[in-house]
Design an enzyme around this catalytic site. Structure first.
Site, short mmCIF file in Angstrom:
data_model
loop_
_atom_site.label_atom_id
_atom_site.label_comp_id
_atom_site.label_asym_id
_atom_site.label_seq_id
_atom_site.Cartn_x
_atom_site.Cartn_y
_atom_site.Cartn_z
N HIS A 284 -46.58 0.66 11.73
CA HIS A 284 -47.15 1.99 11.81
C HIS A 284 -46.73 2.69 13.09
O HIS A 284 -46.71 2.05 14.13
CB HIS A 284 -48.68 1.89 11.74
CG HIS A 284 -49.33 3.22 11.60
ND1 HIS A 284 -49.23 3.99 10.45
CD2 HIS A 284 -50.06 3.94 12.48
CE1 HIS A 284 -49.89 5.11 10.62
NE2 HIS A 284 -50.40 5.11 11.85
N LYS B 104 -16.94 10.80 4.87
CA LYS B 104 -18.08 11.50 4.25
C LYS B 104 -19.33 11.37 5.11
O LYS B 104 -20.00 12.33 5.41
CB LYS B 104 -18.29 10.93 2.85
CG LYS B 104 -19.43 11.50 2.04
CD LYS B 104 -20.77 10.83 2.23
CE LYS B 104 -20.83 9.35 2.11
NZ LYS B 104 -20.67 8.80 0.78
N CYS C 153 -12.40 4.22 0.80
CA CYS C 153 -13.61 4.21 1.62
C CYS C 153 -13.33 4.65 3.05
O CYS C 153 -14.00 5.52 3.59
CB CYS C 153 -14.24 2.82 1.60
SG CYS C 153 -15.63 2.68 2.72
N GLU D 31 0.86 -1.19 0.00
CA GLU D 31 0.00 0.00 0.00
C GLU D 31 0.90 1.23 0.00
O GLU D 31 1.79 1.35 0.82
CB GLU D 31 -0.91 -0.02 1.24
CG GLU D 31 -1.72 1.23 1.46
CD GLU D 31 -2.62 1.60 0.28
OE1 GLU D 31 -3.39 0.75 -0.19
OE2 GLU D 31 -2.52 2.76 -0.19
N THR E 202 -17.95 0.18 -2.35
CA THR E 202 -17.15 -0.59 -1.39
C THR E 202 -17.68 -2.01 -1.15
O THR E 202 -16.91 -2.98 -1.24
CB THR E 202 -17.06 0.17 -0.05
OG1 THR E 202 -16.38 1.38 -0.32
CG2 THR E 202 -16.34 -0.62 1.01
P1 NDP Z 1 -20.14 10.39 -10.91
O1 NDP Z 1 -19.79 9.62 -12.11
O2 NDP Z 1 -21.24 9.94 -10.02
O3 NDP Z 1 -20.47 11.89 -11.36
C1 NDP Z 1 -19.59 12.65 -12.12
C2 NDP Z 1 -20.27 13.97 -12.45
O4 NDP Z 1 -19.34 14.82 -13.09
C3 NDP Z 1 -21.45 13.80 -13.38
O5 NDP Z 1 -22.47 14.67 -12.96
C4 NDP Z 1 -20.86 14.20 -14.73
O6 NDP Z 1 -21.79 14.74 -15.61
C5 NDP Z 1 -19.90 15.28 -14.31
N1 NDP Z 1 -18.82 15.48 -15.29
C6 NDP Z 1 -18.06 14.53 -15.87
N2 NDP Z 1 -17.15 15.09 -16.71
C7 NDP Z 1 -17.36 16.42 -16.64
C8 NDP Z 1 -16.75 17.52 -17.29
N3 NDP Z 1 -15.75 17.38 -18.15
N4 NDP Z 1 -17.20 18.77 -17.01
C9 NDP Z 1 -18.24 18.92 -16.13
N5 NDP Z 1 -18.85 17.92 -15.48
C10 NDP Z 1 -18.42 16.68 -15.74
O7 NDP Z 1 -18.78 10.55 -10.13
P2 NDP Z 1 -18.41 11.02 -8.65
O8 NDP Z 1 -17.10 11.67 -8.78
O9 NDP Z 1 -19.53 11.76 -8.01
O10 NDP Z 1 -18.27 9.63 -7.89
C11 NDP Z 1 -17.44 8.60 -8.44
C12 NDP Z 1 -17.95 7.24 -8.10
O11 NDP Z 1 -17.69 6.97 -6.74
C13 NDP Z 1 -19.46 7.06 -8.23
O12 NDP Z 1 -19.86 6.75 -9.54
C14 NDP Z 1 -19.72 5.94 -7.28
O13 NDP Z 1 -19.48 4.74 -7.95
C15 NDP Z 1 -18.69 6.16 -6.20
N6 NDP Z 1 -19.28 6.83 -5.03
C16 NDP Z 1 -20.26 6.22 -4.33
C17 NDP Z 1 -20.83 6.83 -3.24
C18 NDP Z 1 -21.93 6.15 -2.50
O14 NDP Z 1 -22.09 4.95 -2.65
N7 NDP Z 1 -22.72 6.87 -1.71
C19 NDP Z 1 -20.40 8.13 -2.77
C20 NDP Z 1 -19.37 8.70 -3.59
C21 NDP Z 1 -18.84 8.06 -4.66
P3 NDP Z 1 -22.71 13.81 -16.56
O15 NDP Z 1 -23.74 13.21 -15.70
O16 NDP Z 1 -23.26 14.79 -17.55
O17 NDP Z 1 -21.77 12.81 -17.18
#
Ligand code: NDP
Length: 453
Positions: A435, A51, A43, A35, A310
């Site tokens: 309920h 978070k 996570c 690592e 995760t």
């Molecule tokens: P996401 O893929 O969920 O979202 C990325 C966002 O960025 C989208 O809204 C996308 O828009 C936008 N985007 C992408 N490229 C650009 C660009 N060039 N300019 C402007 N906007 C852009 O990614 P996150 O970073 O939020 O999270 C990553 C991953 O981590 C998630 O998919 C999930 O798998 C995991 N995660 C899970 C969580 C949970 O389980 N609660 C919490 C946090 C992360 P568009 O939709 O138009 O493509």
């Protein structure tokens, strides 16, 4: 005696890597793991766990307000970012220790450093060269940001957890999981938040009612959500950071956070040099047993970009170890994986969205309920709860549940067992509700709001 130093060597000690290493060791394998950062991975160190702690912290603002409706008189509340971050760090240190203990108690040898392939059975970790009969790639993912002028002035979620102070004004770019979660965190803690999303509704890929309700709740709670907005450049000014938008508008903030997706972390691993099948975006290609294109090399978790969560990485890691070292073949099935977005209110979801269900099953019934949670009859808060069931007409199976509202992730975790088990709407209907709860709606919805056929 094996010609290799280890039966299994794992690159990356995050959720998937640690689980796989530990279980393989309990099956009798001689296991090493490396690592480059802290054991625990995204996570534990800079993702889900810190978070969620920040989400709890930020929700108190509303809780203090809501208490008034129940007869409480509270004095002015004060918040200390420094104290929160110190408490969060202490908890992360504790969990990091738990992970270290898990490895050492299982007899897994830990190497601090980045691993890279020299050849398909040989790795370099720091100054050491190691050989292994089998190798597991579990390096996870890393934030991705677009190349725009001034992007170096922006932070990602990696840095957001360790800011020296709470930004007074913050812009969050993106409309996905991380953007929606952090918009709620900073907003609840008192920052003035602008969320900039290039699309017309946040959370692309989720059910359209989820997207609608999360978007409107973000706005109601005070987030300045700008849709169809994108940043052209970022500049430092004497008073902050100036964002120039693609449409010519601008805004000044103290911090810009990009949450524009994550990519597999494969840089400098030497995967292409050993001939491994890797997609252009870095994703390591694997089969249902997490086996790569090279027979003795496996990969689990976000580096494979299947379902980046995760618990999925844990499941993949455990299945790999049982299949390869435990004599118990366990392929991974990624259908009906429940998930949550810890927005405020949060989202819990399992199965198909309304639009995907139409494509996949054809005729479907949609049961929908939108209401104000009982608590808010006295708190006076104007917050909506949305619950939705998607039922395929032919077999009457419930193939999707989507909730936005308090405790949505907790509720969906339970109901996910029913969906994964293929239970029908009739089974839901003959289950008696509890309920008064919000979740009883899921067993009392009798008439479809609409049908697609
Ligand atoms: P996401 O893929 O969920 O979202 C990325 C966002 O960025 C989208 O809204 C996308 O828009 C936008 N985007 C992408 N490229 C650009 C660009 N060039 N300019 C402007 N906007 C852009 O990614 P996150 O970073 O939020 O999270 C990553 C991953 O981590 C998630 O998919 C999930 O798998 C995991 N995660 C899970 C969580 C949970 O389980 N609660 C919490 C946090 C992360 P568009 O939709 O138009 O493509």
């Amino acid at each position: 005696m094996s010609q290799f130093d280890f039966d299994l060597f794992v690159i990356g000690a995050g959720s998937g890597g640690v689980r796989a290493a530990r279980i393989a060791a309990t099956h009798g394998a001689r296991v090493g793991i490396c690592e480059e950062s802290r054991v625990g991975g995204t996570c534990v160190i800079r993702g889900c766990v810190p978070k969620k702690l920040l989400v709890y912290a930020s929700h108190f603002a509303e809780d203090f307000e809501d208490a008034g409706g129940f007869g409480w008189e509270t004095g002015p509340a004060r918040f200390s970012w420094k104290k929160l971050i110190q408490a969060k760090d202490k908890e992360i240190d504790r969990l990091n220790g738990v992970y270290l203990d898990l490895l050492s108690n299982a007899g897994v040898k830990l190497f601090n450093g980045r691993g890279a392939f020299i050849d398909p059975h040989t790795l370099r970790v720091g100054d050491e060269t190691l050989t292994a009969e089998r190798i597991l790639i579990a390096t996870g993912g890393t934030p991705w940001v677009p190349e725009i002028p001034g992007i170096g002035l922006a932070i990602t979620s990696n840095e957001a957890f360790d800011l020296q102070e709470l930004p007074r004004r913050v812009a969050i770019v993106g409309g996905g999981f991380i953007a929606c979660e952090f918009a709620g965190i900073f907003n609840g803690l008192g920052s003035s938040v602008t969320q900039l999303y290039r699309g017309d509704a946040v959370l692309r890929g989720f059910d359209h009612d989820v997207r609608r309700v999360v978007g409107s709740e973000l706005v109601k709670k005070g987030v300045d959500l700008k849709l169809e907005a994108d940043v052209a450049s970022i500049e430092k000014t004497p008073s902050g950071l100036l964002l120039t938008l693609v449409d010519g508008g601008s805004l000044e903030v103290d911090q810009v956070m990009y949450a524009t997706g994550r990519v597999p972390l494969v840089r400098d691993l030497g995967l292409v040099d050993i001939g491994l099948n890797v997609k252009a975006d870095g994703r390591v290609v694997v089969d249902d047993f997490s086996q790569t294109s090279i027979e003795h090399i496996y990969a689990v978790g976000d580096v494979t970009s299947r379902v980046n969560l995760t618990p999925v990485a844990l499941y993949e890691g455990h299945s790999f170890a049982d299949s390869v070292f435990g004599g118990h073949a366990r392929p991974v099935n990624h259908e009906y994986v429940p998930s949550a977005v810890f927005s405020q209110p949060p989202v819990g979801t399992v199965g198909y969205s309304e639009e995907d269900a139409v494509t996949h099953f054809g005729p479907i019934d949609v049961y929908l309920s939108e209401f104000r949670a009982m608590k808010h009859t006295l708190s006076g808060r104007d917050e909506k709860t949305m619950m939705k069931l998607i039922v395929e007409q032919k077999g009457q199976k419930v193939v999707g549940i989507h909730i936005v509202g308090p405790d949505a992730p907790e509720i969906v975790q339970g109901f996910a067992v029913a969906v994964k088990s293929g239970l029908t709407k009739e089974r839901f209907d003959c289950t008696i509700g509890i309920h008064p709860t919000a979740a009883e709606e899921l067993v009392t919805m009798r008439s479809p709001a609409r049908s697609h056929g």
